[in-house]
Design a protein around this motif. Structure first.
Motif, short mmCIF file in Angstrom:
data_model
loop_
_atom_site.label_atom_id
_atom_site.label_comp_id
_atom_site.label_asym_id
_atom_site.label_seq_id
_atom_site.Cartn_x
_atom_site.Cartn_y
_atom_site.Cartn_z
N ALA A 1 0.83 -1.20 0.00
CA ALA A 1 0.00 0.00 0.00
C ALA A 1 0.86 1.25 0.00
O ALA A 1 1.93 1.29 0.61
N THR A 2 0.38 2.26 -0.68
CA THR A 2 1.05 3.55 -0.67
C THR A 2 0.73 4.29 0.63
O THR A 2 -0.21 3.93 1.34
N ALA A 3 1.50 5.33 0.93
CA ALA A 3 1.17 6.21 2.05
C ALA A 3 0.02 7.11 1.58
O ALA A 3 0.18 7.87 0.63
N PRO A 4 -1.16 7.03 2.22
CA PRO A 4 -2.32 7.76 1.71
C PRO A 4 -2.20 9.27 1.83
O PRO A 4 -1.81 9.78 2.88
N ASP A 5 -2.55 9.94 0.76
CA ASP A 5 -2.61 11.40 0.75
C ASP A 5 -4.04 11.80 1.11
O ASP A 5 -4.99 11.35 0.46
N PRO A 6 -4.23 12.65 2.13
CA PRO A 6 -5.59 13.03 2.54
C PRO A 6 -6.43 13.64 1.41
O PRO A 6 -7.66 13.63 1.47
N ALA A 7 -5.79 14.15 0.39
CA ALA A 7 -6.53 14.74 -0.72
C ALA A 7 -7.44 13.73 -1.40
O ALA A 7 -8.43 14.11 -2.05
N TYR A 8 -7.11 12.45 -1.24
CA TYR A 8 -7.89 11.40 -1.91
C TYR A 8 -8.82 10.65 -0.95
O TYR A 8 -9.40 9.63 -1.32
N LEU B 1 -12.43 10.06 -2.28
CA LEU B 1 -12.46 9.05 -3.34
C LEU B 1 -12.29 7.65 -2.76
O LEU B 1 -12.98 6.71 -3.16
N ARG B 2 -11.36 7.52 -1.80
CA ARG B 2 -11.17 6.20 -1.17
C ARG B 2 -12.46 5.72 -0.53
O ARG B 2 -12.80 4.53 -0.63
N ALA B 3 -13.15 6.62 0.13
CA ALA B 3 -14.41 6.24 0.79
C ALA B 3 -15.44 5.80 -0.24
O ALA B 3 -16.17 4.81 -0.02
N ARG B 4 -15.53 6.50 -1.36
CA ARG B 4 -16.48 6.12 -2.41
C ARG B 4 -16.13 4.76 -3.00
O ARG B 4 -17.01 3.93 -3.26
N MET C 1 -18.34 1.35 -2.96
CA MET C 1 -18.68 0.71 -4.23
C MET C 1 -18.30 -0.76 -4.24
O MET C 1 -19.06 -1.62 -4.69
N TRP C 2 -17.12 -1.07 -3.70
CA TRP C 2 -16.64 -2.46 -3.71
C TRP C 2 -17.31 -3.31 -2.64
O TRP C 2 -17.48 -4.52 -2.83
N GLY C 3 -17.68 -2.72 -1.51
CA GLY C 3 -18.36 -3.47 -0.47
C GLY C 3 -17.44 -4.46 0.22
O GLY C 3 -16.21 -4.40 0.12
N GLU C 4 -18.07 -5.41 0.91
CA GLU C 4 -17.33 -6.38 1.72
C GLU C 4 -17.14 -7.74 1.03
O GLU C 4 -16.46 -8.61 1.55
N ASP C 5 -17.78 -7.92 -0.12
CA ASP C 5 -17.72 -9.22 -0.79
C ASP C 5 -16.34 -9.44 -1.40
O ASP C 5 -15.92 -8.73 -2.31
N ALA C 6 -15.64 -10.45 -0.89
CA ALA C 6 -14.29 -10.74 -1.38
C ALA C 6 -14.31 -11.60 -2.64
O ALA C 6 -13.27 -11.83 -3.25
N GLY C 7 -15.49 -12.07 -3.02
CA GLY C 7 -15.58 -12.92 -4.20
C GLY C 7 -15.60 -14.39 -3.85
O GLY C 7 -15.37 -14.77 -2.70
N PRO C 8 -15.89 -15.26 -4.83
CA PRO C 8 -15.95 -16.69 -4.57
C PRO C 8 -14.58 -17.29 -4.26
O PRO C 8 -13.54 -16.68 -4.51
#
Length: 274
Positions: A195-202, A205-208, A212-219
């Protein structure tokens, strides 16, 4: 193809690589399983002592790849039949956030590592006049996605090179298929992630994206194995295959959206000759 084939699978200790290794062994095949850490394959080594060879390998090390392939070719005494170029990881973060070291390390594994494996195995497959090379890419190679842009870039590059490779080696009896994997619960977003060091500017977007992806990790990855086993046995396999029911529909939607965008701007496109 012989009744008992020898497989060479990279990234074999977890996720899809582990699932493919188990499927091949349970079908009575021989497997050379390569991974940085082969300890997690200990249970399979006990169950299939004569049919599984575990080899430690960092695919980013080109010399090590060639040396490991030579050992794999010697296993069973008759060479390799199926190569699954699966090793990879995830660089998670926005393009602006990633360091040069992170980007280069990521592509060293996800793109260059896969190229080194292909270069190492092809002389052997070509000499025998047969063999399958399954290049594991992603359903997302048709376009980039925020926060996983470098993952998509590496897989897209491998996708493109593999298409060229398929054209180059088909004349020798070697079949290459680009396997565009859908989303499976492989641990890619945990054990396989840098993981990169997160920039607060994003942050917004990270929250969105998280919503969008939710908790489903897939089959479970094991659900993909039967299709891959069938693919490996086809006398005339496709050069490209989407692997995943939901992913097939998503790729079709992305392709339609891209075609619609091209048509919407057709007039501007045709202003330039060429």
């Amino acid at each position: 193809m012989p009744s008992t084939r020898t497989w060479f699978i990279t990234g074999a200790s977890r996720g899809l690589g582990r699932a493919f290794t188990e499927a091949a062994l349970s079908a009575g095949e021989r497997v050379v399983a390569a991974s940085r850490d082969v300890a997690p394959l200990g249970d399979l080594a006990e169950k299939y002592p004569d049919d599984l060879l575990r080899l430690s390998l960092d695919v980013a090390d080109r010399r090590a790849v060639f040396e490991t392939v030579e050992r794999a070719v010697a296993f069973g005494g008759r060479g390799l039949d199926v190569v699954v170029n699966n090793a990879g990881g995830l660089l998670y973060g926005m393009v602006e956030e990633a360091t040069e070291e992170q980007i280069r390390d990521h592509l060293d594994v996800n793109f260059f590592g896969a190229v080194w494996v292909a270069q190492a195995v092809l002389p052997h497959l070509r000499a025998r006049g047969t063999g399958r090379l399954l290049q594991i890419t992603s359903m997302g190679t048709g376009g980039g996605m925020a926060s996983v842009g470098f993952y998509g870039a590496g897989k897209a590059a491998l996708d493109s090179v593999s298409e060229a490779l398929a054209m180059e080696v088909e004349q020798f009896g070697v079949k290459v298929t680009v396997v565009q994997m859908g989303g499976y619960s492989t641990g890619l977003f945990t054990a396989g992630t840098t993981a990169t060091a997160p920039d607060p500017a994003y942050d917004e977007l990270r929250a969105r994206l998280a919503e969008m992806w939710g908790e489903d990790a897939g089959p479970d990855p094991s659900t993909a194995a039967p299709a891959l086993m069938e693919l490996a046995g086809l006398p005339d396999p496709p050069r490209r295959l989407i692997l995943g029911d939901r992913s097939f529909d998503l790729v079709q939607e992305m392709d339609r959206a891209r075609a619609e965008q091209y048509r919407a701007w057709e007039t501007l496109s045709r202003l330039a000759p060429g």
